[in-house]
Design an enzyme around this catalytic site. Structure first.
Site, short mmCIF file in Angstrom:
data_model
loop_
_atom_site.label_atom_id
_atom_site.label_comp_id
_atom_site.label_asym_id
_atom_site.label_seq_id
_atom_site.Cartn_x
_atom_site.Cartn_y
_atom_site.Cartn_z
N LEU A 1 21.42 31.95 6.83
CA LEU A 1 22.17 31.87 5.51
C LEU A 1 23.64 32.51 5.86
CD1 LEU A 1 19.45 33.36 2.86
CD2 LEU A 1 20.08 30.79 2.97
N GLU B 1 13.48 30.15 1.85
CA GLU B 1 12.78 31.19 2.81
C GLU B 1 11.34 31.23 2.84
OE1 GLU B 1 14.60 32.17 5.21
OE2 GLU B 1 16.62 31.81 4.14
N1 PCA Z 1 17.56 33.36 6.55
C1 PCA Z 1 17.44 34.53 5.77
C2 PCA Z 1 16.30 35.20 6.54
C3 PCA Z 1 16.46 34.64 7.96
C4 PCA Z 1 17.03 33.55 7.81
O1 PCA Z 1 17.57 32.60 8.80
C5 PCA Z 1 18.90 35.31 6.25
O2 PCA Z 1 19.81 34.54 6.52
O3 PCA Z 1 18.84 36.28 5.92
#
Ligand code: PCA
Length: 136
Positions: free
Chosen positions: A10, A78
């Protein structure tokens, strides 16, 4: 509004950042106040933070301030409601200016992860992640 700390795909420059419309909510770089293990895990080389405070390193990431709709969208991305998905917990975060706050963070349990490829890392910078749209 909801403070959300992100450490993986993200973040700015990673594939889920645009899918989640994160850019307008960016509130600055930040890192966890205490250590957590951040690893690359699973069949799609996902960044995963385990809810195991005190293990690994303080984790660098980004802080966002999102509205209710935004938080719902992040939960969907998620997989919060899906088996094997992430869980959203509140952790203590420190911004670059020294300000501390609690923020939501997506974590998993070690038992929910089949294979750990690498880690723990202080920050996620891996290129092997397979986006959902490209999974067979
Ligand atoms: N997305 C969330 C949790 C792991 C992911 O790839 C993030 O970026 O915090």
């Amino acid at each position: 509004m909801h403070a959300v700390f992100v450490y993986g795909t993200l973040k700015r420059g990673f594939v889920n950042h645009d899918a989640a419309w994160m850019t307008p909510w960016f509130a600055g770089p930040a890192r966890s106040v205490i250590a957590y293990p951040l690893v690359v895990a699973g069949p799609w080389y996902s960044p995963v933070l385990f809810d195991e405070p005190g293990i690994g390193s303080r984790v660098s990431g980004e802080l966002y301030e999102v509205d209710d709709t935004g938080l719902d969208r992040l939960d969907e991305i998620e997989g919060v409601a899906r088996p094997g998905g992430y869980h959203r917990i509140a952790i203590e975060i420190e911004r670059d200016d020294g300000e501390r706050c609690r923020a939501w963070c997506y974590v998993k349990r070690r038992a929910d992860v089949a294979v750990i490829h690498d880690g723990p890392f202080a920050s996620y910078d891996d290129t092997r992640y397979v986006p959902r749209a490209q999974r067979g």
